[in-house]
Design a protein around this motif. Sequence first.
Motif, PDB file in Angstrom:
ATOM      1  N   GLY A 110     -52.496 -13.897 -49.438  1.00 52.12           N
ATOM      2  CA  GLY A 110     -52.478 -15.282 -49.905  1.00 52.12           C
ATOM      3  C   GLY A 110     -53.877 -15.846 -50.015  1.00 52.12           C
ATOM      4  O   GLY A 110     -54.212 -16.537 -50.977  1.00 52.12           O
ATOM      5  N   ALA A 111     -54.727 -15.555 -49.035  1.00 52.58           N
ATOM      6  CA  ALA A 111     -56.109 -16.021 -49.079  1.00 52.58           C
ATOM      7  C   ALA A 111     -56.850 -15.403 -50.259  1.00 52.58           C
ATOM      8  O   ALA A 111     -57.627 -16.074 -50.945  1.00 52.58           O
ATOM      9  N   VAL A 112     -56.615 -14.134 -50.537  1.00 54.14           N
ATOM     10  CA  VAL A 112     -57.255 -13.466 -51.673  1.00 54.14           C
ATOM     11  C   VAL A 112     -56.810 -14.102 -52.980  1.00 54.14           C
ATOM     12  O   VAL A 112     -57.625 -14.332 -53.877  1.00 54.14           O
ATOM     13  N   VAL A 113     -55.534 -14.423 -53.094  1.00 51.93           N
ATOM     14  CA  VAL A 113     -55.025 -15.063 -54.312  1.00 51.93           C
ATOM     15  C   VAL A 113     -55.677 -16.431 -54.509  1.00 51.93           C
ATOM     16  O   VAL A 113     -56.082 -16.785 -55.619  1.00 51.93           O
ATOM     17  N   VAL A 114     -55.825 -17.193 -53.438  1.00 55.29           N
ATOM     18  CA  VAL A 114     -56.452 -18.513 -53.540  1.00 55.29           C
ATOM     19  C   VAL A 114     -57.913 -18.380 -53.968  1.00 55.29           C
ATOM     20  O   VAL A 114     -58.393 -19.114 -54.830  1.00 55.29           O
ATOM     21  N   VAL A 115     -58.639 -17.425 -53.401  1.00 53.89           N
ATOM     22  CA  VAL A 115     -60.041 -17.218 -53.764  1.00 53.89           C
ATOM     23  C   VAL A 115     -60.157 -16.775 -55.216  1.00 53.89           C
ATOM     24  O   VAL A 115     -61.020 -17.271 -55.960  1.00 53.89           O
ATOM     25  N   LEU A 116     -59.301 -15.874 -55.648  1.00 55.17           N
ATOM     26  CA  LEU A 116     -59.340 -15.423 -57.045  1.00 55.17           C
ATOM     27  C   LEU A 116     -59.010 -16.560 -57.996  1.00 55.17           C
ATOM     28  O   LEU A 116     -59.644 -16.701 -59.046  1.00 55.17           O
ATOM     29  N   GLY A 145     -59.555 -19.736 -57.487  1.00 56.88           N
ATOM     30  CA  GLY A 145     -60.740 -20.601 -57.503  1.00 56.88           C
ATOM     31  C   GLY A 145     -61.855 -20.008 -58.342  1.00 56.88           C
ATOM     32  O   GLY A 145     -62.534 -20.719 -59.086  1.00 56.88           O
ATOM     33  N   LEU A 146     -62.060 -18.709 -58.253  1.00 57.39           N
ATOM     34  CA  LEU A 146     -63.096 -18.042 -59.029  1.00 57.39           C
ATOM     35  C   LEU A 146     -62.778 -18.095 -60.520  1.00 57.39           C
ATOM     36  O   LEU A 146     -63.664 -18.375 -61.338  1.00 57.39           O
ATOM     37  N   ILE A 147     -61.528 -17.870 -60.889  1.00 57.43           N
ATOM     38  CA  ILE A 147     -61.121 -17.943 -62.299  1.00 57.43           C
ATOM     39  C   ILE A 147     -61.299 -19.361 -62.819  1.00 57.43           C
ATOM     40  O   ILE A 147     -61.811 -19.574 -63.917  1.00 57.43           O
ATOM     41  N   TRP A 148     -60.920 -20.364 -62.027  1.00 56.31           N
ATOM     42  CA  TRP A 148     -61.099 -21.756 -62.449  1.00 56.31           C
ATOM     43  C   TRP A 148     -62.574 -22.073 -62.627  1.00 56.31           C
ATOM     44  O   TRP A 148     -62.976 -22.732 -63.573  1.00 56.31           O
ATOM     45  N   TYR A 149     -63.416 -21.584 -61.706  1.00 55.76           N
ATOM     46  CA  TYR A 149     -64.858 -21.818 -61.776  1.00 55.76           C
ATOM     47  C   TYR A 149     -65.439 -21.219 -63.061  1.00 55.76           C
ATOM     48  O   TYR A 149     -66.211 -21.872 -63.763  1.00 55.76           O
ATOM     49  N   LEU A 150     -65.050 -19.998 -63.379  1.00 58.93           N
ATOM     50  CA  LEU A 150     -65.556 -19.353 -64.594  1.00 58.93           C
ATOM     51  C   LEU A 150     -64.991 -20.018 -65.843  1.00 58.93           C
ATOM     52  O   LEU A 150     -65.688 -20.184 -66.840  1.00 58.93           O
ATOM     53  N   TYR A 151     -63.731 -20.425 -65.810  1.00 62.19           N
ATOM     54  CA  TYR A 151     -63.100 -21.066 -66.958  1.00 62.19           C
ATOM     55  C   TYR A 151     -63.728 -22.428 -67.252  1.00 62.19           C
ATOM     56  O   TYR A 151     -63.847 -22.846 -68.391  1.00 62.19           O
ATOM     57  N   SER A 152     -64.172 -23.126 -66.193  1.00 65.49           N
ATOM     58  CA  SER A 152     -64.767 -24.445 -66.384  1.00 65.49           C
ATOM     59  C   SER A 152     -66.233 -24.352 -66.793  1.00 65.49           C
ATOM     60  O   SER A 152     -66.915 -25.362 -66.835  1.00 65.49           O
TER      61      SER A 152
END
Length: 50
Positions: free
Chosen positions: A15-21, A23-30
């Motif tokens: 679950g923690a890995v999914v949350v980090v991924l 967040g990373l995808i959102w960061y790159l998308y933004s």
Amino acid sequence: MAERSGNSGIAFVLGAVVVVLAGLIWYLYSGGDLPGADEPEIQINLPDGN
């Protein structure tokens, strides 16, 4: 009982890995900008007292 606590530990880590991924995808998308990074900088210039 030990199997159950082991499975819940693995589920917590996944679950923690999914949350980090996510967040990373959102960061790159933004565009790689942190939230609020594009806010204008406020500068106040006071007149000289001379």
